[in-house]
Write a protein that holds these residues in place. Structure first.
Motif, PDB file in Angstrom:
ATOM      1  N   GLY A 142      -5.901  12.702  -3.485  1.00  0.00           N
ATOM      2  CA  GLY A 142      -5.148  12.869  -4.723  1.00  0.00           C
ATOM      3  C   GLY A 142      -3.672  13.195  -4.666  1.00  0.00           C
ATOM      4  N   THR A 143      -2.978  12.789  -3.614  1.00  0.00           N
ATOM      5  CA  THR A 143      -1.536  13.021  -3.568  1.00  0.00           C
ATOM      6  C   THR A 143      -0.833  12.252  -4.683  1.00  0.00           C
ATOM      7  N   CYS A 144      -1.354  11.090  -5.019  1.00  0.00           N
ATOM      8  CA  CYS A 144      -0.778  10.285  -6.101  1.00  0.00           C
ATOM      9  C   CYS A 144      -0.948  10.969  -7.454  1.00  0.00           C
ATOM     10  N   VAL A 145      -2.034  11.702  -7.613  1.00  0.00           N
ATOM     11  CA  VAL A 145      -2.285  12.429  -8.865  1.00  0.00           C
ATOM     12  C   VAL A 145      -1.210  13.489  -9.078  1.00  0.00           C
ATOM     13  N   LYS A 146      -0.896  14.211  -8.014  1.00  0.00           N
ATOM     14  CA  LYS A 146       0.110  15.273  -8.099  1.00  0.00           C
ATOM     15  C   LYS A 146       1.515  14.707  -8.311  1.00  0.00           C
ATOM     16  N   ALA A 147       1.728  13.483  -7.855  1.00  0.00           N
ATOM     17  CA  ALA A 147       3.058  12.878  -7.963  1.00  0.00           C
ATOM     18  C   ALA A 147       3.361  12.357  -9.358  1.00  0.00           C
ATOM     19  N   CYS A 148       2.313  12.051 -10.141  1.00  0.00           N
ATOM     20  CA  CYS A 148       2.506  11.453 -11.460  1.00  0.00           C
ATOM     21  C   CYS A 148       2.890  12.512 -12.497  1.00  0.00           C
ATOM     22  N   LYS A 149       4.056  12.327 -13.114  1.00  0.00           N
ATOM     23  CA  LYS A 149       4.553  13.270 -14.117  1.00  0.00           C
ATOM     24  C   LYS A 149       4.008  12.968 -15.514  1.00  0.00           C
ATOM     25  N   PHE A 150       3.325  11.845 -15.647  1.00  0.00           N
ATOM     26  CA  PHE A 150       2.912  11.400 -16.978  1.00  0.00           C
ATOM     27  C   PHE A 150       1.398  11.478 -17.200  1.00  0.00           C
ATOM     28  N   ASP A 151       0.715  12.169 -16.296  1.00  0.00           N
ATOM     29  CA  ASP A 151      -0.729  12.379 -16.438  1.00  0.00           C
ATOM     30  C   ASP A 151      -1.490  11.058 -16.501  1.00  0.00           C
ATOM     31  N   ALA A 152      -0.951  10.041 -15.812  1.00  0.00           N
ATOM     32  CA  ALA A 152      -1.574   8.720 -15.841  1.00  0.00           C
ATOM     33  C   ALA A 152      -2.575   8.509 -14.715  1.00  0.00           C
ATOM     34  N   VAL A 153      -2.588   9.408 -13.733  1.00  0.00           N
ATOM     35  CA  VAL A 153      -3.483   9.268 -12.584  1.00  0.00           C
ATOM     36  C   VAL A 153      -4.444  10.444 -12.517  1.00  0.00           C
ATOM     37  N   LYS A 154      -5.726  10.135 -12.455  1.00  0.00           N
ATOM     38  CA  LYS A 154      -6.767  11.158 -12.347  1.00  0.00           C
ATOM     39  C   LYS A 154      -7.697  10.810 -11.180  1.00  0.00           C
ATOM     40  N   MET A 155      -8.308  11.816 -10.601  1.00  0.00           N
ATOM     41  CA  MET A 155      -9.304  11.552  -9.558  1.00  0.00           C
ATOM     42  C   MET A 155     -10.632  11.285 -10.220  1.00  0.00           C
ATOM     43  N   GLY A 156     -11.235  10.140  -9.880  1.00  0.00           N
ATOM     44  CA  GLY A 156     -12.526   9.793 -10.438  1.00  0.00           C
ATOM     45  C   GLY A 156     -13.652  10.560  -9.766  1.00  0.00           C
ATOM     46  N   GLY A 172       6.799   4.548 -10.451  1.00  0.00           N
ATOM     47  CA  GLY A 172       6.733   4.322  -9.010  1.00  0.00           C
ATOM     48  C   GLY A 172       6.466   5.555  -8.170  1.00  0.00           C
ATOM     49  N   LYS A 173       6.289   6.708  -8.817  1.00  0.00           N
ATOM     50  CA  LYS A 173       6.075   7.949  -8.063  1.00  0.00           C
ATOM     51  C   LYS A 173       4.784   7.910  -7.242  1.00  0.00           C
ATOM     52  N   CYS A 174       3.729   7.337  -7.830  1.00  0.00           N
ATOM     53  CA  CYS A 174       2.447   7.268  -7.107  1.00  0.00           C
ATOM     54  C   CYS A 174       2.538   6.302  -5.932  1.00  0.00           C
ATOM     55  N   ILE A 175       3.303   5.229  -6.117  1.00  0.00           N
ATOM     56  CA  ILE A 175       3.471   4.242  -5.052  1.00  0.00           C
ATOM     57  C   ILE A 175       4.197   4.866  -3.868  1.00  0.00           C
ATOM     58  N   ILE A 176       5.230   5.634  -4.169  1.00  0.00           N
ATOM     59  CA  ILE A 176       5.993   6.305  -3.116  1.00  0.00           C
ATOM     60  C   ILE A 176       5.149   7.378  -2.433  1.00  0.00           C
ATOM     61  N   ALA A 177       4.345   8.092  -3.214  1.00  0.00           N
ATOM     62  CA  ALA A 177       3.565   9.218  -2.678  1.00  0.00           C
ATOM     63  C   ALA A 177       2.409   8.778  -1.789  1.00  0.00           C
ATOM     64  N   CYS A 178       1.855   7.594  -2.040  1.00  0.00           N
ATOM     65  CA  CYS A 178       0.679   7.131  -1.291  1.00  0.00           C
ATOM     66  C   CYS A 178       1.041   6.816   0.163  1.00  0.00           C
ATOM     67  N   PRO A 179       0.505   7.566   1.127  1.00  0.00           N
ATOM     68  CA  PRO A 179       0.843   7.318   2.535  1.00  0.00           C
ATOM     69  C   PRO A 179       0.249   6.016   3.078  1.00  0.00           C
ATOM     70  N   ARG A 180      -0.798   5.525   2.455  1.00  0.00           N
ATOM     71  CA  ARG A 180      -1.423   4.275   2.901  1.00  0.00           C
ATOM     72  C   ARG A 180      -0.789   3.042   2.233  1.00  0.00           C
ATOM     73  N   LYS A 181       0.063   3.273   1.231  1.00  0.00           N
ATOM     74  CA  LYS A 181       0.765   2.191   0.523  1.00  0.00           C
ATOM     75  C   LYS A 181      -0.204   1.164  -0.057  1.00  0.00           C
ATOM     76  N   ILE A 182      -1.222   1.659  -0.744  1.00  0.00           N
ATOM     77  CA  ILE A 182      -2.224   0.761  -1.330  1.00  0.00           C
ATOM     78  C   ILE A 182      -2.168   0.758  -2.856  1.00  0.00           C
ATOM     79  N   ILE A 183      -1.104   1.326  -3.412  1.00  0.00           N
ATOM     80  CA  ILE A 183      -0.900   1.275  -4.860  1.00  0.00           C
ATOM     81  C   ILE A 183       0.232   0.288  -5.136  1.00  0.00           C
ATOM     82  N   GLU A 184      -0.051  -0.685  -5.966  1.00  0.00           N
ATOM     83  CA  GLU A 184       0.940  -1.704  -6.295  1.00  0.00           C
ATOM     84  C   GLU A 184       0.929  -1.983  -7.793  1.00  0.00           C
TER      85      GLU A 184
END
Length: 260
Positions: A142-156, A172-184
């Protein structure tokens, strides 16, 4: 008394000097910049490529940025800005949204070891390259969840992050935060997606993930419009060509390509 009078005079002199300097060196504000700034949402998210809404407003007025630059404001804000600048209604491109290109839930993809540490993707990645068997898949921390300022990302509940397309502003915050770069980004109107980012060969993928792509190319052959091409053992969808016929979804033996 002399000390008190001296301090009073010094204070008065300092105040006068500050007032003079303030008037002498003040920066005149462009009323048009202020007008455009008032139309922006003031999120200061950086999605437009500028450090703040103030800088974006200045760039728009100067003609260095387009009225459509604000991702948060969307079409409504773009049209208001264009109108204030006397440009009339502007053409807004199709809205894009972020998407996690992985189906490796805790059930679908196994783990190499049990990790006990900081609940963060970057942290777990430092331990043997991560605990997931797939070295390309989501780490599920969930690093992408913490990076999103707009509450658009949740852990399922299944361990994968879920992005709400209605709340996503493509900052683009979640894209930058993802270390595996699998968000596009994909078009919001997209109907199908490849839920995988592996570049491994099919025989190995079968062993580690229940829904990983095995590079069988059946989707590529089934796609009449030619919207699917293989790249690094993985199908890539050209959404400009995709007609949402769903033939790729039907023929995919691993259920890697899904309807959304």
């Amino acid at each position: 008394m002399i000390s008190i009078i001296s301090l009073a005079l010094l204070g008065a002199l300092s105040g006068a000097l500050l007032a003079f300097a303030s008037e002498k060196f003040k920066v005149e504000k462009d009323p048009k910049v202020e007008e455009v700034l008032g139309l922006l949402p003031r999120a200061n998210c950086g999605a437009c490529g500028y450090p703040s809404c103030v800088v974006l407003a200045e760039a728009i007025v100067a003609g260095k940025a387009d009225p459509t630059a604000c991702k948060v404001g969307g079409e409504s804000t773009a049209n208001k800005i264009a109108e204030s600048l006397g440009k009339g209604k502007c053409e807004v491109k199709e809205r894009m949204v972020a998407r996690v290109f992985c189906g490796g839930t805790n059930e679908n993809c196994g783990k190499k070891f049990e990790y006990k540490g900081i609940h963060d993707c970057d942290a777990v990645l430092l331990v043997g390259g991560g605990d997931k068997l797939c070295e390309y898949g989501c780490l599920n921390y969930g690093t992408c969840v913490k990076a999103c300022k707009f509450d658009a990302v949740k852990m399922g509940a299944d361990g994968l992050p879920v992005i709400d397309p209605e709340k996503c502003v493509t900052c683009g915050k979640c894209i930058i935060a993802c270390p595996r770069k699998i968000i596009e980004y994909i078009p919001k109107s997209a109907k199908v997606v490849v839920n995988c980012s592996t570049k491994d060969k099919g025989a190995y993928v079968r062993k580690i993930c229940k829904v990983g792509c095995i590079s069988c190319r059946l989707c590529e052959k089934a796609c009449a419009p030619g919207a699917i091409t293989m790249r690094d053992n993985l199908p890539v969808i050209d959404y400009n060509k995709c007609t949402a016929c769903l033939e790729c979804v039907k023929v995919c033996p691993m259920k890697t390509i899904v309807k959304i």
